[in-house]
Design a protein around this motif. Sequence first.
Motif, PDB file in Angstrom:
ATOM      1  N   ALA A   3       5.321  13.570 -17.114  1.00  0.00           N
ATOM      2  CA  ALA A   3       4.534  12.471 -16.539  1.00  0.00           C
ATOM      3  C   ALA A   3       5.434  11.304 -16.160  1.00  0.00           C
ATOM      4  O   ALA A   3       5.269  10.676 -15.097  1.00  0.00           O
ATOM      5  CB  ALA A   3       3.469  12.038 -17.542  1.00  0.00           C
ATOM      6  N   TYR A   4       6.433  10.969 -17.014  1.00  0.00           N
ATOM      7  CA  TYR A   4       7.366   9.883 -16.688  1.00  0.00           C
ATOM      8  C   TYR A   4       8.165  10.188 -15.426  1.00  0.00           C
ATOM      9  O   TYR A   4       8.339   9.346 -14.543  1.00  0.00           O
ATOM     10  CB  TYR A   4       8.304   9.625 -17.858  1.00  0.00           C
ATOM     11  N   VAL A   5       8.724  11.412 -15.355  1.00  0.00           N
ATOM     12  CA  VAL A   5       9.529  11.800 -14.180  1.00  0.00           C
ATOM     13  C   VAL A   5       8.677  11.759 -12.922  1.00  0.00           C
ATOM     14  O   VAL A   5       9.086  11.250 -11.861  1.00  0.00           O
ATOM     15  CB  VAL A   5      10.145  13.200 -14.400  1.00  0.00           C
ATOM     16  N   THR A   6       7.462  12.307 -13.017  1.00  0.00           N
ATOM     17  CA  THR A   6       6.562  12.294 -11.849  1.00  0.00           C
ATOM     18  C   THR A   6       6.214  10.865 -11.454  1.00  0.00           C
ATOM     19  O   THR A   6       6.172  10.515 -10.264  1.00  0.00           O
ATOM     20  CB  THR A   6       5.287  13.090 -12.171  1.00  0.00           C
ATOM     21  N   GLY A   7       5.976   9.994 -12.458  1.00  0.00           N
ATOM     22  CA  GLY A   7       5.659   8.594 -12.146  1.00  0.00           C
ATOM     23  C   GLY A   7       6.796   7.888 -11.435  1.00  0.00           C
ATOM     24  O   GLY A   7       6.591   7.112 -10.496  1.00  0.00           O
ATOM     25  N   ILE A   8       8.044   8.166 -11.883  1.00  0.00           N
ATOM     26  CA  ILE A   8       9.215   7.541 -11.238  1.00  0.00           C
ATOM     27  C   ILE A   8       9.343   8.007  -9.792  1.00  0.00           C
ATOM     28  O   ILE A   8       9.603   7.218  -8.874  1.00  0.00           O
ATOM     29  CB  ILE A   8      10.486   7.853 -12.043  1.00  0.00           C
ATOM     30  N   LEU A   9       9.163   9.325  -9.562  1.00  0.00           N
ATOM     31  CA  LEU A   9       9.263   9.853  -8.204  1.00  0.00           C
ATOM     32  C   LEU A   9       8.173   9.269  -7.304  1.00  0.00           C
ATOM     33  O   LEU A   9       8.417   8.890  -6.141  1.00  0.00           O
ATOM     34  CB  LEU A   9       9.170  11.377  -8.238  1.00  0.00           C
ATOM     35  N   VAL A  10       6.952   9.187  -7.813  1.00  0.00           N
ATOM     36  CA  VAL A  10       5.864   8.612  -7.013  1.00  0.00           C
ATOM     37  C   VAL A  10       6.115   7.134  -6.723  1.00  0.00           C
ATOM     38  O   VAL A  10       5.887   6.636  -5.616  1.00  0.00           O
ATOM     39  CB  VAL A  10       4.508   8.818  -7.738  1.00  0.00           C
ATOM     40  N   ALA A  11       6.611   6.393  -7.723  1.00  0.00           N
ATOM     41  CA  ALA A  11       6.923   4.975  -7.516  1.00  0.00           C
ATOM     42  C   ALA A  11       8.014   4.808  -6.457  1.00  0.00           C
ATOM     43  O   ALA A  11       7.958   3.913  -5.608  1.00  0.00           O
ATOM     44  CB  ALA A  11       7.340   4.343  -8.840  1.00  0.00           C
ATOM     45  N   PHE A  12       9.046   5.672  -6.517  1.00  0.00           N
ATOM     46  CA  PHE A  12      10.109   5.612  -5.503  1.00  0.00           C
ATOM     47  C   PHE A  12       9.545   5.892  -4.107  1.00  0.00           C
ATOM     48  O   PHE A  12       9.915   5.253  -3.126  1.00  0.00           O
ATOM     49  CB  PHE A  12      11.206   6.615  -5.878  1.00  0.00           C
ATOM     50  N   LYS A  13       8.635   6.895  -4.021  1.00  0.00           N
ATOM     51  CA  LYS A  13       8.024   7.227  -2.734  1.00  0.00           C
ATOM     52  C   LYS A  13       7.182   6.060  -2.202  1.00  0.00           C
ATOM     53  O   LYS A  13       7.258   5.710  -1.016  1.00  0.00           O
ATOM     54  CB  LYS A  13       7.169   8.477  -2.907  1.00  0.00           C
ATOM     55  N   LEU A  14       6.402   5.465  -3.085  1.00  0.00           N
ATOM     56  CA  LEU A  14       5.584   4.311  -2.670  1.00  0.00           C
ATOM     57  C   LEU A  14       6.463   3.129  -2.251  1.00  0.00           C
ATOM     58  O   LEU A  14       6.127   2.390  -1.317  1.00  0.00           O
ATOM     59  CB  LEU A  14       4.654   3.905  -3.803  1.00  0.00           C
ATOM     60  N   LEU A  15       7.592   2.949  -2.947  1.00  0.00           N
ATOM     61  CA  LEU A  15       8.502   1.868  -2.567  1.00  0.00           C
ATOM     62  C   LEU A  15       9.061   2.082  -1.175  1.00  0.00           C
ATOM     63  O   LEU A  15       9.184   1.144  -0.378  1.00  0.00           O
ATOM     64  CB  LEU A  15       9.626   1.771  -3.604  1.00  0.00           C
ATOM     65  N   ARG A  16       9.428   3.332  -0.864  1.00  0.00           N
ATOM     66  CA  ARG A  16       9.932   3.632   0.483  1.00  0.00           C
ATOM     67  C   ARG A  16       8.868   3.373   1.545  1.00  0.00           C
ATOM     68  O   ARG A  16       9.152   2.827   2.614  1.00  0.00           O
ATOM     69  CB  ARG A  16      10.404   5.077   0.546  1.00  0.00           C
ATOM     70  N   LEU A  17       7.642   3.784   1.250  1.00  0.00           N
ATOM     71  CA  LEU A  17       6.557   3.522   2.217  1.00  0.00           C
ATOM     72  C   LEU A  17       6.331   2.024   2.409  1.00  0.00           C
ATOM     73  O   LEU A  17       6.114   1.547   3.519  1.00  0.00           O
ATOM     74  CB  LEU A  17       5.268   4.197   1.740  1.00  0.00           C
ATOM     75  N   TRP A  18       6.424   1.272   1.321  1.00  0.00           N
ATOM     76  CA  TRP A  18       6.230  -0.176   1.438  1.00  0.00           C
ATOM     77  C   TRP A  18       7.356  -0.825   2.222  1.00  0.00           C
ATOM     78  O   TRP A  18       7.124  -1.715   3.045  1.00  0.00           O
ATOM     79  CB  TRP A  18       6.155  -0.749   0.019  1.00  0.00           C
ATOM     80  N   LEU A  19       8.606  -0.332   1.956  1.00  0.00           N
ATOM     81  CA  LEU A  19       9.741  -0.880   2.714  1.00  0.00           C
ATOM     82  C   LEU A  19       9.631  -0.543   4.190  1.00  0.00           C
ATOM     83  O   LEU A  19       9.973  -1.355   5.056  1.00  0.00           O
ATOM     84  CB  LEU A  19      11.055  -0.345   2.141  1.00  0.00           C
ATOM     85  N   ARG A  20       9.159   0.650   4.523  1.00  0.00           N
ATOM     86  CA  ARG A  20       8.976   0.996   5.939  1.00  0.00           C
ATOM     87  C   ARG A  20       7.937   0.091   6.617  1.00  0.00           C
ATOM     88  O   ARG A  20       8.064  -0.242   7.790  1.00  0.00           O
ATOM     89  CB  ARG A  20       8.556   2.458   6.057  1.00  0.00           C
ATOM     90  N   SER A  21       6.882  -0.229   5.897  1.00  0.00           N
ATOM     91  CA  SER A  21       5.871  -1.112   6.483  1.00  0.00           C
ATOM     92  C   SER A  21       6.371  -2.546   6.607  1.00  0.00           C
ATOM     93  O   SER A  21       5.935  -3.291   7.471  1.00  0.00           O
ATOM     94  CB  SER A  21       4.597  -1.079   5.632  1.00  0.00           C
ATOM     95  N   MET A  22       7.266  -2.958   5.694  1.00  0.00           N
ATOM     96  CA  MET A  22       7.784  -4.319   5.755  1.00  0.00           C
ATOM     97  C   MET A  22       8.924  -4.460   6.758  1.00  0.00           C
ATOM     98  O   MET A  22       9.025  -5.465   7.461  1.00  0.00           O
ATOM     99  CB  MET A  22       8.265  -4.738   4.367  1.00  0.00           C
ATOM    100  N   LEU A  23       9.808  -3.492   6.796  1.00  0.00           N
ATOM    101  CA  LEU A  23      10.955  -3.545   7.706  1.00  0.00           C
ATOM    102  C   LEU A  23      10.627  -2.729   8.949  1.00  0.00           C
ATOM    103  O   LEU A  23      10.546  -1.511   8.905  1.00  0.00           O
ATOM    104  CB  LEU A  23      12.201  -2.981   7.011  1.00  0.00           C
ATOM    105  N   TRP A  24      10.402  -3.448  10.074  1.00  0.00           N
ATOM    106  CA  TRP A  24      10.044  -2.762  11.307  1.00  0.00           C
ATOM    107  C   TRP A  24      11.214  -1.958  11.841  1.00  0.00           C
ATOM    108  O   TRP A  24      12.365  -2.195  11.501  1.00  0.00           O
ATOM    109  CB  TRP A  24       9.613  -3.780  12.359  1.00  0.00           C
ATOM    110  N   ARG A  25      10.889  -1.079  12.722  1.00  0.00           N
ATOM    111  CA  ARG A  25      11.954  -0.375  13.441  1.00  0.00           C
ATOM    112  C   ARG A  25      12.683  -1.352  14.359  1.00  0.00           C
ATOM    113  O   ARG A  25      12.166  -2.413  14.722  1.00  0.00           O
ATOM    114  CB  ARG A  25      11.342   0.760  14.255  1.00  0.00           C
ATOM    115  N   VAL A  26      13.889  -0.984  14.730  1.00  0.00           N
ATOM    116  CA  VAL A  26      14.714  -1.862  15.571  1.00  0.00           C
ATOM    117  C   VAL A  26      14.011  -2.168  16.889  1.00  0.00           C
ATOM    118  O   VAL A  26      14.048  -3.289  17.397  1.00  0.00           O
ATOM    119  CB  VAL A  26      16.089  -1.202  15.815  1.00  0.00           C
TER     120      VAL A  26
END
Length: 301
Positions: A3-26
Motif C-alpha cells: 500500500a505504501y509503495v502504491t501510494g508513493i507511485l500514485v502520488a508521483f503520478k498525480l504530481l506529474r499531472l499537476w505539474l503538466r497543468s501548471m507548466l504550459w507547453r512552450v
Amino acid sequence: LAAYVTGILVAFKLLRLWLRSMLWRVRNRMILLFLFIGLVPLLVVAALVGLAGYLLTGQGAVYMANSALNREASALADAASGLLWSVRGEPRSEAAIRELLERLAETRPRLQALVRDPQRQVTHPPGLTLVAHQPAGESFQGLVRRQDQFYVMARVSGPPGEVILLEPLSEVYLAGLAPGLGRISLVPLRPLARGQAHAGVTAMFEGERFAFDTAVPAAAQMPPASNALDRAVAWLTLPFRVRRWGPSDPEVPVILLIETRPSAVFRLLFGQQLEAASGVAIGFIFLGVVFLIVELVSLVV
C-alpha cells in the motif's frame, strides 16, 4: 508495504499531472508572450492614436468656433467705431445717421442699433426700444443675454456719444459662423438647487451644479463623411458666463456644442494642403496594413 509503495507511485503520478497543468507547453507560453509583447501594445497604440485624433478634432473645432465668434464681435465693434467716428467727424442729421444704419443693415439683416448723443437718439429698426443699462462711457464687445435671447454685442463710447450694435444669435447666424465645419449650438446652463435631483446631464461651474437647458438650434448640416472611419465628433467648450443686458436678465453660464467630422476640421485647418497630403495618408495606411499582416503571420507561426 504494498500500500505504501502504491501510494508513493500514485502520488508521483498525480504530481506529474499537476505539474503538466501548471507548466504550459512552450507553444502556449510563446502565444501568450506574443499577445502581451506584440498585440497588446499594438492595440494600446491604436487606442492612443484614436484618442489623440479625437482630442485634436475637438480642440480644433472649438478653436475655430471661438475664433469665428470673436471675429464677428470684432467686426461689429469696428462697425460701431466707424459709426461713432462718422458722427463725431461732422454734424449729421438724424436722417443721415439712419441712412448709415440702413447701409450697415444690408449685410446684417437682423441688426439692432442705437446711436445717441446729448441731442438725439437714433435706433434701427425705427421705433426700437433699446435702453442701455451699462455704465456710461464703457465699451464692450462679446456675447450678451437680453431677456431670453443671446446677442453678439458691440458698444463703443466716447465723445460725443455712443453706438450700440446687436445681432441675435439665431440658428442661421450660428450656421454662418464657420461654413463647412458642422453644427454649432449655444447651450445655456440652468442652475440647480443644492440637493435637487436631475435625471439628465449636469455640469459643475464655480462650485454650483447646472443642468443643460434647451440649446439654440443649429441650422447647419453635418459635412459628408469622407470614408467609413470619418465618424461624427461632438465636443463641448468649458462653461463661460454671458454678460447681462439689464439687471432683470438672468446671468447664467453657457457652453458651445460643436458637432463635426475630422475631415471637415482638417480641411478647414490646412485648406488645399490636405489634398496634397492624401498620398502620404495612403502610404501610412499601406504600411499599417503590411505591419498587421506581419503580426498575423507571426502569430500563426
